[in-house]
Design a protein around this motif. Structure first.
Motif, short mmCIF file in Angstrom:
data_model
loop_
_atom_site.label_atom_id
_atom_site.label_comp_id
_atom_site.label_asym_id
_atom_site.label_seq_id
_atom_site.Cartn_x
_atom_site.Cartn_y
_atom_site.Cartn_z
N GLU A 488 7.46 47.47 86.25
CA GLU A 488 8.63 47.37 85.40
C GLU A 488 8.61 46.06 84.61
N VAL A 489 9.09 46.16 83.43
CA VAL A 489 9.15 45.00 82.56
C VAL A 489 10.56 44.44 82.63
N ASN A 490 10.68 43.17 82.90
CA ASN A 490 12.00 42.55 82.93
C ASN A 490 12.22 41.75 81.66
N ILE A 491 13.41 41.86 81.15
CA ILE A 491 13.71 41.18 79.89
C ILE A 491 15.00 40.39 80.01
N LEU A 492 14.99 39.21 79.46
CA LEU A 492 16.21 38.42 79.41
C LEU A 492 16.55 38.16 77.95
N LEU A 493 17.78 38.44 77.61
CA LEU A 493 18.24 38.12 76.26
C LEU A 493 19.18 36.95 76.38
N CYS A 494 18.93 35.92 75.61
CA CYS A 494 19.95 34.89 75.62
C CYS A 494 20.26 34.51 74.19
N GLY A 495 21.42 34.03 73.99
CA GLY A 495 21.77 33.67 72.64
C GLY A 495 23.26 33.49 72.46
N ASP A 496 23.60 33.20 71.24
CA ASP A 496 24.99 32.92 70.93
C ASP A 496 25.88 34.07 71.32
N PRO A 497 27.11 33.74 71.64
CA PRO A 497 28.04 34.83 71.89
C PRO A 497 28.26 35.63 70.60
N GLY A 498 28.55 36.88 70.75
CA GLY A 498 28.84 37.68 69.58
C GLY A 498 27.61 38.12 68.82
N THR A 499 26.43 38.09 69.46
CA THR A 499 25.25 38.61 68.78
C THR A 499 24.88 39.97 69.37
N SER A 500 25.88 40.72 69.70
CA SER A 500 25.76 42.10 70.18
C SER A 500 24.77 42.27 71.33
N LYS A 501 24.71 41.30 72.21
CA LYS A 501 23.88 41.47 73.39
C LYS A 501 24.46 42.55 74.30
N SER A 502 25.77 42.44 74.50
CA SER A 502 26.42 43.41 75.38
C SER A 502 26.25 44.81 74.84
N GLN A 503 26.34 44.91 73.54
CA GLN A 503 26.23 46.22 72.93
C GLN A 503 24.87 46.83 73.19
#
Lengths: 849, 618
Positions: A488-503
């Motif tokens: 399995e490939v694990n991915i972390l997204l980080c960044g400013d709030p409101g850059t549609s990460k949750s979406q």
């Protein structure tokens, strides 16, 4: 259980000893049965009303038929006993037969001579000149003799060289499969033979059709056949009971929702989840009567829920002298099980359907609430009475399934053997479409743009997630002691709030069948792993699994990763590399599989991403955890005009374009789902020679980049990541081989992610050690320098055994040309303390030695 | 007059008879039955026939004849398992031995003497829905829709007083009239000749909407909201049940069936109680026709707007002026804050009109912060909203409520039903969350789950129903308005801080005057129509305006990239959309866009200001 003595002796099964059976024109035969006979002559499946046609021949007798399934119209018992070919209660070398309440009152069906009508099954029947072959079981087109022979032939000859079922593990696949199973029975002594209906179908389609349409008649025939064969083969083996055949995997119906009136009385297989099981219900099979006058005893079998109490004692001819003796009567176990549609099968916006299943005898207590099962059984419908005293019935039938075979589908997840149970059946057309899609040169781009179309750009991130959805190839090195290799490939997204990460996370969660979505704030270590709970009803301790285990073979989306408590995060260490989860709690010690890919999203500590800091500093996550992510992406606001314009256009069009327009542009979510499911199940790419070479080169290159500056820019973990990504990319192309283009793309993507997340903000170089040690090489060098400067300073002060902390810091600051932060100073002190040069106690610094 | 009477009779009594007889007699030619149903459906569509059908919502059950045609305005609360029934069966007369084909459709019980072995028996499948009246439907909706109905029915007989007066009279001396009336409905099977206009009308008029539910209290009728009243109903669906979804609002026309005795079945007592409750409490309704309701505002024609161009054009032209009135009214209600009033209008007409994968478009959750906590302002404010929207619910976010209330529906496997929760609401219901009620304290597990559910509802417009072994996501379309003191702990699309133009000393006084301000009912009706209408309008953006919006965005970003993010653009597009619709414009104009930008700017500057004052906002 019907004991050997209770059945009239000397009556062997076999058509030739049967007395002439009533012809289908027999006036006593009820219309519904006649109907079946005629119908079979036209080769149709039988029409609906056969099952609910319960006995209303004696309408005056109030009875609760609802407890009993599809009874046959009443025929005088002794007449039937004589004529039934299915009286397999005959002792087979002393082995008693066990009743099969799951099949209903089957032995009551007499045979019918079809010779007055044009037989439809001529192809099979007419080839054999025996007149007895024309006899079929009343109401069906099943000829016992032919059927038995066919089945025996099936048992003796059927082989399945490509079998992948775990049940067949250890069997020689090129030998007749079921003969080996019989051998197993003779050794183990468990008199149950499970028969895969798909095997029957591939061997003899006609037999399969009969099995599906008339399971009540055909399965006992199978029983007979198998017992004859078995005792011929293994005459010395001793079984508790005669062997029972349990067919499974009937392809008639897969989904509970598609059950309809046509399925009544047929063999069906449905999948679902057990939601409730009842207590054990004892059901009388045979009543034991004893004459109060002369103590003569007799047994009467239950016929459709009723016992015909003998009015006259046969011995002393007294009337009404017989009394039922409960503890000598025979009861069988029965259990009501409620099964609910599995969530995957349901159309959106509807609630799941439930079905009642009755389990009998040894199938009782085989399943527990919460189990995912495939149930094979006979679908029944019985009318309900408004009032036992009244004649008019509610115009509704009660339906249930008499279970013949259970197969737990989630059992394997604990053993981790294969994914056969999850195999989705794809139609030929669908596979064709998918393959066509795969053949397109730009399939990778297409799929990645189909991913979350409402989120703008971030192409590389989408590509990364796409590869995560496909995953690498699972490898097993447990032989060499290394255990499983993470695929399995694990991915972390980080960044400013409101850059549609949750979406993005929400989208992925909705896309994959076994996705879990948790938020860092809202989940505890327990919620992620597993907890032990006392079941309020049974008072049993139950292991409840958490999000990580539930998303085994899926993706676990964790939002607000940074807000997770350290304690919670620590359980991820094991999951993210070893893919297992160890639990030692409340006396339960176990290791569960958690082969889940993790897609996490984290916000920077300072709410805005600080480009002057490293990833570690920005999100404050332990680097041990960070290094377990294959790809770490930054989602930042790019801030350039062309981008803004495209973004604006995208958003505005989102708000005015109609649904259809949007759909034209992008791939359907359903297609994407199927594509991924297909690739995950059927494609397992292997590295080709040139790909391996390319990987080696890539790795060496990565190491070289750093070595020039005295840094290490790649570790074996990165190589593993590269392999996984390359494999996933090959899967996207439906290719069984990893080729150099896959490696190229893996390299590119890895570099992109690295460039974003592992760039040392001080130097601008890519530095993998930021992720692996939490500190860039420059920072380490700087630390070293400060420590040396400090040492020099202290030495310059001469022999002072103790100094003030603040004083020292100020001195150092005054001396150094670059700014020295308190942290840096502390680190320098610590470094010197490690050298045993000094020690820090509170606010004073003491020199040692 | 007489004509109406006949139609009326025909509708409620003849239709079932017609359908039963055609279905059973012409079984061989089954086209007949469909034709009869089709004919009937056409009749309903045409003219105002549907107003002549008595409604279960308004008429107490015991005034309705069994096997007559009724309608029911409802929400699908639960879907039971499909059931198999005898579609066609044959009966044998015990004395004469004559056989007869009968139709089992639209009925619960068969006739006597069923021949189970008949080869003519046809088993068919139907689906049962458990339907409840639309949750949170406001009293004015009930009042108006029931008065529409009775007007039609009262007209023929001049000897009776108008229904309203009659009803109040009824309520006064219930004791006298009740026994006399109750005899009639129990009089057994009616022959058509029995139903003369007068008897029928009388029954109609004597309805008393509130008098019926007292007896139902001991049985849990599973209403989503606490304290709801009204009949619930088991609706039997014969065709196309796949097109219905949970939480759909429908107007069901069907044949009422109440003559049911208890039924033996082998399920547990709980399940029995839920799936076959006494028919006197939960009547069965055999669906002939169902009309999905895009809204439940009785003041609007129920047909689609396009079909009603006259109505559409007349209201459209008025919209701008009504908007002015409603704006000034809201400004008054919001203590003189015109900007907040503007946003309140936008909020009330918002609607999730589409979904892009997981993203709901068009939602506009408003967080009205800075609400005064004196003189139960929030409650009064809610009462005003209640007067304007067709359905709404007030949820006080007190600790106790949050820790104890069931917000999310949960499957009860013992009774095999979906136990409703307060978030199982029909589309476009206004949910008023009063955060001023929240005090310090600890949320327990349920509380945390409830708050998470509210957060999910606001951000994704979905509710995850609890199916014990798994969760299932149901999309919803609920307008959430959060009234709070500071910034709400729940997410919201838009936060506006109330700036009362009233001096704190006069606050009390002006608050009490809000409630005192009586609105003429015609004025209120105008507002009601306005708010419902604006939500139903279509909307588009021309290419030209798209271009200028894009340019604007790029320009704004150029000046200060921090000032506007993609999220802000999202919100501005929604604001622009709602603003245009509130003005009755169905496409975005340059002016509206600028105006949207303007009010957004005002709002943001107010937030900055507030931030400076408060200093504790992130």
């Amino acid at each position: 259980m019907s004991s050997p003595t209770s059945t009239p002796g000397g009556r062997k099964r076999g058509r030739n000893t049967n007395p002439p059976t009533p012809s289908s024109e027999d006036p006593t035969s009820p219309p519904s049965q006649r109907r079946r006979g005629q119908d079979s002559s036209t080769g149709d499946l039988m029409p609906m009303p056969t099952s609910p046609a319960t006995d209303m021949l004696s309408p005056a007798a109030p009875q609760d038929t609802s407890l009993f399934s599809s009874p046959r119209p009443s025929v005088q018992p002794n007449e039937v006993d004589m004529s039934s070919p299915l009286m397999y209660g005959t002792p087979m070398r002393g082995t008693p037969a066990r009743q099969r309440p799951d099949l209903g009152s089957v032995r009551k069906a007499p045979q019918v001579d079809l010779h007055s009508e044009p037989p439809s099954t001529d192809g099979a029947v007419a080839s054999e000149p025996n007149a007895g072959q024309r006899l079929v079981i009343w109401g069906t087109d099943v000829n016992v003799g032919t059927c038995k022979e066919k089945f025996q032939r099936f048992l003796q000859r059927f082989t399945d060289p490509n079998s992948t079922e775990d049940e067949n593990a250890g069997l020689d696949l090129n030998e007749p499969l079921y003969m080996q199973k019989l051998e197993e029975i003779s050794v183990v002594g468990d008199p149950v033979l499970n028969v895969n209906c798909r095997h029957v179908q591939s061997f003899d389609a006609e037999l399969y059709r009969q099995l599906i349409c008339y399971p009540q008649e055909v399965i006992p025939t199978f029983d007979m056949a198998v017992n004859e064969l078995f005792f011929e083969r293994f005459p010395d083996s001793i079984l508790e009971y005669q062997i029972q055949v349990r067919p499974y995997n009937a392809l008639k119906t897969r989904n509970m929702r598609s059950l309809n009136p046509e399925d009544i009385d047929q063999l069906i297989t449905i999948s679902g989840m057990v939601i409730r099981t009842s207590q054990l219900i004892p059901e009388m099979q045979e009543g034991f009567f004893q004459c109060q006058v002369c103590a003569y005893s007799t047994r009467v079998e239950v016929d459709r829920g009723r016992i015909a109490e003998p009015a006259v004692c046969r011995n002393c001819n007294n009337t009404h002298s017989l009394a039922l003796v409960h503890n000598r009567s025979v009861f069988s176990d029965k259990q009501m099980i409620k099964v609910q549609e599995s969530p995957e099968d349901m159309p959106a916006g509807q609630t799941p359907h439930t079905t009642v299943v009755y389990a009998h005898n040894d199938l009782v207590d085989k399943v527990q609430p919460g189990d995912r099962v495939n149930i094979t059984g006979i679908y029944r419908a019985v009318p309900m009475r408004v009032n036992p005293r009244q004649n008019n019935v509610k115009s509704v039938y009660k339906t249930h399934i008499d279970a013949i075979h259970f197969r737990k589908t989630d059992e394997k997840r604990l053993h981790g053997l294969d994914e056969e149970a999850e195999q989705k059946l794809f139609t030929e057309d669908r596979v064709q479409t998918l393959k066509e899609l795969a053949a397109k040169p730009d399939v990778y781009e297409r799929l990645s743009s189909a991913l979350a179309p409402s989120i703008y750009e971030h192409e590389d991130i989408k590509k990364g997630i796409l590869l995560q959805l496909f995953g690498g190839t699972r490898k097993d090195f447990s032989q060499t002691g290394r255990g499983n290799f993470r695929a399995e490939v694990n991915i972390l997204l980080c960044g400013d709030p409101g850059t549609s990460k949750s979406q993005l996370l929400q989208y992925v969660y909705n896309l994959v069948p076994r996705g879990q979505y948790t938020s860092g704030k809202g989940s505890s270590a327990v919620g992620l792993t597993a907890y032990v709970m006392k079941d309020p009803e049974t008072r049993q301790l139950v292991l409840q699994t958490g999000a990580l285990v539930l998303s085994d073979n899926g993706i676990c989306c964790i939002d607000e990763f940074d807000k997770m408590s350290d304690n919670t995060r620590s359980v991820l260490h094991e999951v993210m590399e070893q893919q297992t989860l160890s639990i030692a709690k409340a006396g339960i010690i176990c290791q569960l599989n958690a082969r889940t890919a993790v897609l996490a999203a984290a916000n920077p500590v300072e709410s805005q991403w600080n480009p002057k800091k490293t990833t570690i500093e920005n999100i404050q996550l332990p680097h041990t955890l960070l290094s377990r992510f294959d790809l770490i992406f930054l989602m930042l606001d790019p801030q350039d005009e062309a981008y803004d314009r495209r973004l604006a256009h995208h958003l505005v069009s989102l708000y005015y374009q109609s649904e259809e327009q949007m759909e034209e542009e992008f791939l359907d979510m359903a297609v994407l789902k199927d594509y991924i499911a297909y690739a995950r199940t059927y494609i397992s790419p292997r590295l080709s020679e040139e790909a391996s070479q390319a990987l080696i080169e890539a790795y060496v290159d990565m190491r070289k980049i750093g070595s020039g500056r005295g840094m290490v820019s790649a570790y074996p973990r990165q190589l593993e990541s590269l392999i996984r990504l390359a494999e996933a990319h090959a899967k996207v192309r439906f290719s069984e081989k990893v080729e150099s283009i896959d490696v190229e793309e893996a390299k590119r993507l890895h570099r992109e992610a690295l460039k974003q997340s592992a760039t040392d903000p001080r130097t601008g170089f890519v530095d993998i050690s930021i992720l692996t040690t939490g500190m860039s090489a420059t920072a380490r060098k700087r630390k070293e320098e400060v420590a040396q400067a400090l040492k020099k300073l202290i030495q310059a002060k001469g022999k002072t055994p103790a100094m003030k902390y603040q004083q020292l810091l100020d001195d150092l600051r005054g001396q150094s040309e670059t700014a020295i932060t308190k942290e840096l100073f502390d680190e320098a002190l610590r470094a010197l303390a490690d050298e045993d040069y000094l020690t820090v106690t509170g606010k004073t610094v003491r020199l040692l030695a | 007059m007489i004509h109406i009477n006949i139609t009326d009779l025909w509708l409620s009594n003849y239709v079932p008879i017609l359908i039963y007889s055609t279905a059973s007699q012409n079984n061989s030619n089954s086209g007949w039955e469909t034709k009869a149903v089709e004919f009937f459906q056409d009749q309903l569509k045409e003219r105002d026939t549907h107003t002549l059908v008595p409604s279960l919502n308004d008429v107490p059950l015991h005034y309705l004849k069994p096997n007559s045609l009724v309608k029911f305005r409802c929400l699908i609360q639960d879907m039971f398992d499909p059931e198999f029934y005898m579609g066609v069966y044959e009966t044998v007369d015990p004395s004469t031995k004559t056989k007869m084909l009968r139709c089992g459709k639209y009925k619960d019980v068969t006739e006597c003497g069923v021949d189970f072995n008949s080869r003519n028996t046809v088993t068919a499948e139907r689906q049962t829905f458990y339907c409840v009246p639309i949750p949170g439907e406001n009293p004015w909706v009930k009042e108006i829709s029931s008065s529409c109905l009775t007007e039609a029915r009262v007209v023929p007989s001049t000897s009776y007083a108008p229904s309203r007066q009659k009803r109040s009279y009824e309520e006064d001396d219930d004791m006298d009239t009740q026994p006399q009336k109750q005899r009639e409905p129990h009089a057994g099977p009616h022959s058509p000749s029995e139903h003369h206009g007068n008897g029928d009308c009388k029954r109609q008029e004597t309805e008393a909407p509130s008098s019926q539910t007292a007896s139902a209290s001991h049985l849990d009728l599973n209403f989503p909201l606490p304290g709801e009243k009204g009949p619930s109903c088991l609706v039997k669906v014969y065709e196309d049940w796949d097109r219905f979804k949970l939480n759909d609002t429908l107007e069901v026309y069907g044949i009422l069936s109440v003559n049911l005795q208890f039924i033996l079945s082998m399920e547990t007592a709980e399940e029995q109680r839920v799936h076959s409750p006494p028919a006197s409490l939960v009547p069965r309704l055999h669906m002939l026709h169902a009309k999905p309701l895009p809204h439940n505002n009785p003041l609007l024609p129920s047909a689609a707007l396009e079909d009603n161009s006259a109505f559409l054009s007349s209201t459209l032209s008025e919209m701008a002026s009504v908007r002015e009135e409603i704006l000034s009214y809201f400004t008054h209600v919001l203590l003189g804050d015109a900007l907040a009033a503007e946003y309140l209008i936008l909020h009330l007409i918002s609607n999730v009109y589409s979904r892009r994968d997981v993203l709901p478009l068009g939602k506009f959750t408003l967080n009205l912060s800075g609400c005064p906590t004196v003189a139960s302002y929030t409650e009064r404010f809610y009462q005003i909203i209640q007067q304007l929207v067709p359905s709404s619910h007030y949820l006080a976010m007190s600790l106790q409520n949050m820790n104890q209330m069931r917000l999310v529906p949960k499957k009860d496997y013992v009774a095999n039903r979906l136990v409703s929760g307060a978030l199982q609401l029909a589309r476009n219901t206004s949910l008023f969350l009063d955060e001023t009620q929240l005090e310090q304290g600890q949320l327990d597990t349920t509380g945390v789950r409830n708050v998470t559910a509210l957060g999910n509802l606001i951000s994704w417009q979905k509710v995850d129903y609890d199916f014990n072994y798994h969760q299932m996501e149901f999309p919803c379309n609920i307008n959430v308005l959060i009234a709070s003191e500071g910034r709400s702990l729940l997410p919201s699309d838009c936060q506006i801080h109330l700036q009362p133009q009233v001096a704190p000393s006069h606050l009390e006084e002006s608050l009490s005057s809000i409630h005192m301000h009586p609105q003429a009912s015609s004025q209120l009706n105008k507002f009601r129509i306005y708010l419902s209408m604006a939500r139903l309008l279509d909307y588009s953006i021309s290419d030209e305006v798209t271009k200028s919006v894009e340019d604007d965005f790029v320009d704004m970003r150029k000046d200060d990239p921090q000032s506007i993010s993609a999220e802000d653009l999202h919100r501005m597009l929604v604001v622009a959309r709602l603003l245009s619709l509130s003005l009755g414009q169905t496409s975005l104009s340059r002016d509206s866009w600028l105006r949207a930008k303007h009010i957004e700017m005002l709002r943001r500057s107010r937030m900055e200001q507030h931030k400076c004052v408060n200093g504790n906002e992130p």
